[in-house]
Design an enzyme around this catalytic site. Sequence first.
Site, short mmCIF file in Angstrom:
data_model
loop_
_atom_site.label_atom_id
_atom_site.label_comp_id
_atom_site.label_asym_id
_atom_site.label_seq_id
_atom_site.Cartn_x
_atom_site.Cartn_y
_atom_site.Cartn_z
CB SER A 295 -0.84 0.00 1.18
OG SER A 295 -1.30 1.26 1.85
N GLY A 296 0.78 2.21 -0.94
CA GLY A 296 1.27 3.61 -0.98
C GLY A 296 1.05 4.27 0.43
CG LEU A 297 -2.61 5.48 3.92
CD1 LEU A 297 -2.31 6.86 3.82
CD2 LEU A 297 -3.97 5.08 4.13
CG ASP B 148 -0.84 7.63 -0.18
OD1 ASP B 148 0.16 7.52 -0.89
OD2 ASP B 148 -1.71 7.44 -0.37
CG ASP C 53 -1.08 2.03 -4.01
OD1 ASP C 53 -1.19 2.40 -5.14
OD2 ASP C 53 -1.43 2.59 -3.07
CG ASP D 22 1.04 6.01 -5.39
OD1 ASP D 22 -0.16 5.71 -4.87
OD2 ASP D 22 1.95 6.41 -4.83
CD GLU E 112 -3.54 6.61 -7.38
OE1 GLU E 112 -3.89 5.51 -6.61
OE2 GLU E 112 -3.39 7.56 -6.98
CE LYS F 123 -2.08 8.91 -3.79
NZ LYS F 123 -2.31 7.37 -4.12
CG ASN G 192 -5.18 8.74 0.84
OD1 ASN G 192 -6.13 8.84 1.48
ND2 ASN G 192 -4.48 7.34 0.37
CB SER G 193 -8.89 7.98 -2.53
OG SER G 193 -8.28 7.44 -3.47
NE ARG H 108 -7.13 3.97 -6.46
CZ ARG H 108 -6.39 3.99 -5.20
NH1 ARG H 108 -5.41 3.24 -4.82
NH2 ARG H 108 -6.70 4.98 -4.28
CG HIS I 100 -10.92 3.61 -4.02
ND1 HIS I 100 -11.35 2.74 -3.18
CD2 HIS I 100 -9.77 4.35 -3.47
CE1 HIS I 100 -10.76 2.97 -2.00
NE2 HIS I 100 -9.90 3.90 -1.87
C1 SPV Z 1 -3.34 2.67 -0.37
O1 SPV Z 1 -3.49 1.54 0.29
O2 SPV Z 1 -2.41 3.54 -0.57
C2 SPV Z 1 -4.46 2.91 -1.53
C3 SPV Z 1 -5.79 2.64 -1.14
O3 SPV Z 1 -4.09 3.36 -2.49
S1 SPV Z 1 -6.64 4.28 -0.61
O4 SPV Z 1 -5.91 4.54 0.52
O5 SPV Z 1 -8.06 3.78 -0.15
O6 SPV Z 1 -6.38 5.14 -1.66
MG MG Z 2 -2.42 4.14 -2.82
#
Ligand code: SPV
Ligand code: MG
Length: 288
Positions: free
Chosen positions: A23-25, A35, A62, A64, A91, A97, A99-100, A135, A166
């Site tokens: 996971s990027g986060l 992130d 991930d 990104d 994505e 990027k 974070n969502s 994504r 997502h």
């Molecule tokens: C991550 O885990 O970094 C993701 C999922 O991309 S989210 O944090 O929901 O974007």
């Molecule tokens: Mg991510």
Amino acid sequence: MEAHNALSAIVAQRAGFDALWASGLTISAANGVRDANELSWTQVCDVVESIVAATQLRVLVDGDTGHGNFNNARRFSRRLEQSGAAGICIEDKLFPKTNSFVGEAQELAAVDEVVGKLKSILDSRRSSEFTLVARVEALVSGRSLAEALDRAHAYGDAGADAILIHSKQKTHAEIEAFCRSWRRNLPLVVVPTTYNSVTQNDLSSMGVSAVIWANHLLRAALEAMDRVAREIRSSRSVAHLDGLIAPIGRIFDYTKQEELLSDERRYLPQTDREPSGHRAYVEKSHTR
Ligand code: SPV
Ligand code: MG
């Protein structure tokens, strides 16, 4: 299951998960940064390499936005493939990027730019076993279901092996609507972080092929570390931590200390003397 370092990957493997999400986060958070592509892609690769080395599980990374344009994305992806990752997820947002879950109505990349990026990754992969997940951030960015479907179709046409759709709604309603409208024979992947009352079985019955629990090990570790740090700081003692911290023996277990001891017996010259070096260290540290 999410992994942010080798130990969390080992934990996930021991719990029985059959694949990992790098996971990027959580890799960012584990390194104390946001992130927001504050880690370089080579730093991400270093973490992925340690995750790959630590388990036998397939690792979906991930990716990104691919850390730039098509050229950055394909170089990043090639290195991940060489490192033994099972695939990359790209994505449709802009570099750097966001974070969502940060803010609303994030700007999306143009569809043709994303399509070019996906194609460049597909053209540069050595093996078709290396999976490309595209994504779609349209729903997260407040765009319509129709736009989300259009984008997913375009990414599928470009050759993506799966679509990650997502959502950051509190319920899975919009994911269910997307699944109901999805006619392609291309797997759907989802990330139920905000719509957290849904089960994997519910999602499977909607047609979802893979569920990513994207941040839960890092969040579990953070909660435990906060609690234990405060407890030790306020009591000036480590006497009351039973149940809050793992025994030292579990660290040895998860990092296969026994294997090294038996390898030492196999590969080091054997003498009648007291154990020395590594073996002495482990035996002594058990008594501390
Ligand atoms: C991550 O885990 O970094 C993701 C999922 O991309 S989210 O944090 O929901 O974007
Ligand atoms: Mg991510």
